[in-house]
Enzyme design. Structure first.
Site, PDB file in Angstrom:
ATOM      1  N   GLN A 170     -40.779  36.949   3.265  1.00  0.00           N
ATOM      2  CA  GLN A 170     -40.230  37.658   4.251  1.00  0.00           C
ATOM      3  C   GLN A 170     -40.652  37.063   5.625  1.00  0.00           C
ATOM      4  OE1 GLN A 170     -39.774  41.547   2.096  1.00  0.00           O
ATOM      5  NE2 GLN A 170     -37.859  41.306   3.368  1.00  0.00           N
ATOM      6  N   GLY A 220     -41.680  48.186   1.948  1.00  0.00           N
ATOM      7  CA  GLY A 220     -42.365  47.099   1.203  1.00  0.00           C
ATOM      8  C   GLY A 220     -42.290  45.791   2.020  1.00  0.00           C
ATOM      9  N   HIS A 246     -38.360  45.529  -6.218  1.00  0.00           N
ATOM     10  CA  HIS A 246     -37.475  44.928  -5.166  1.00  0.00           C
ATOM     11  C   HIS A 246     -38.220  43.727  -4.692  1.00  0.00           C
ATOM     12  CE1 HIS A 246     -34.616  45.003  -1.670  1.00  0.00           C
ATOM     13  NE2 HIS A 246     -35.764  44.553  -1.018  1.00  0.00           N
ATOM     14  N   GLU A 247     -39.708  44.248  -4.303  1.00  0.00           N
ATOM     15  CA  GLU A 247     -40.343  43.265  -3.707  1.00  0.00           C
ATOM     16  C   GLU A 247     -40.730  42.095  -4.622  1.00  0.00           C
ATOM     17  OE1 GLU A 247     -40.804  43.346  -0.829  1.00  0.00           O
ATOM     18  OE2 GLU A 247     -39.969  45.259  -0.434  1.00  0.00           O
ATOM     19  N   HIS A 290     -38.247  39.397  -4.809  1.00  0.00           N
ATOM     20  CA  HIS A 290     -38.622  38.571  -3.339  1.00  0.00           C
ATOM     21  C   HIS A 290     -39.396  37.286  -3.647  1.00  0.00           C
ATOM     22  CE1 HIS A 290     -36.391  40.140   0.079  1.00  0.00           C
ATOM     23  NE2 HIS A 290     -37.035  41.366  -0.186  1.00  0.00           N
ATOM     24  N   CYS A 306     -32.762  46.033   2.786  1.00  0.00           N
ATOM     25  CA  CYS A 306     -33.792  44.966   2.851  1.00  0.00           C
ATOM     26  C   CYS A 306     -33.932  44.611   4.051  1.00  0.00           C
ATOM     27  CB  CYS A 306     -33.513  43.570   2.231  1.00  0.00           C
ATOM     28  SG  CYS A 306     -34.498  42.340   2.122  1.00  0.00           S
ATOM     29  N   LEU A 307     -35.064  44.573   4.764  1.00  0.00           N
ATOM     30  CA  LEU A 307     -35.688  43.895   5.984  1.00  0.00           C
ATOM     31  C   LEU A 307     -35.013  42.847   6.507  1.00  0.00           C
ATOM     32  CD1 LEU A 307     -39.277  45.258   6.429  1.00  0.00           C
ATOM     33  CD2 LEU A 307     -37.110  46.324   7.291  1.00  0.00           C
TER      34      LEU A 307
END
Length: 190
Positions: free
Chosen positions: A50, A45, A146-147, A150, A104-105
């Site tokens: 991000q 994701g 989760h996304e 963000h 998370c990235l």
């Protein structure tokens, strides 16, 4: 085009993202670029903040989570689960909360157990401006939650318990200073 990932500590990750106006950006190209960026970083994701864009857009592809799994361990919610979410709104989160170790990235090297409801009902548009309202469950629901966090300025670390937050404090500080080793592009402030 592969974008650099914005790390923990950058203010864009704490902003509530803005709605996208139809025809204001090339959504198809941006979504394709976001998928390319996500795949290059081995993610499932990626939200627009991000990559430094404070707009309500995220992409997901949970299919890699089923790769290599035995037939009985395949999460059916992830079959054909590749989607673009434009201007999403979570309508409802239901079911029993369950814990799962998330990462998370934008926060490399840190993982932690996050508890989320089993189901999510979400209203959104596709990259072609098709209006949708769907219910997702299991890992698909978790990836969406989760996304979605963000684009609301929330990070998975915000959901961790106090003890875990204390344990990762120094690692988070290191990330904000660019002291992190990843095999994908990141953009640290100068």
């Amino acid at each position: 085009m592969i974008y650099p990932i914005i790390p923990y500590g950058d203010p864009v990750l704490r902003k509530v993202a803005k709605d996208i106006e139809p025809s204001s950006i090339d959504l198809i190209t941006l979504a394709d670029d976001m998928f390319e960026t996500m795949y290059a970083a081995s993610g499932v994701g990626l939200a627009a903040p991000q990559i430094g864009k404070d707009i309500r857009l995220f992409v997901v592809d949970g299919r890699p989570m089923n790769e290599g799994e035995e037939e009985e361990d395949i999460d059916t919610s992830l079959i054909d689960f590749k989607k673009v979410f434009v201007n999403p709104t979570i309508i409802d989160e239901t079911g029993e909360e369950w814990g799962f170790e998330e990462g998370c990235l934008s926060i490399p090297g840190i993982r932690g157990e996050v508890w989320r409801p089993e189901y999510v009902k979400i209203h959104y548009y596709t990259e072609h401006w098709e209006e949708k309202e769907e219910v997702f469950e299991g890992l698909a629901a978790r990836i969406i939650q989760h996304e979605y966090d963000h684009i609301e300025g929330i990070l998975f670390t915000d959901h961790l318990n106090v003890v875990k937050k204390r344990l990762i404090k120094n690692k988070l500080t290191d990330i904000t200073r660019g002291k992190v080793s990843v095999d994908y592009k990141m953009k640290f402030p100068r």
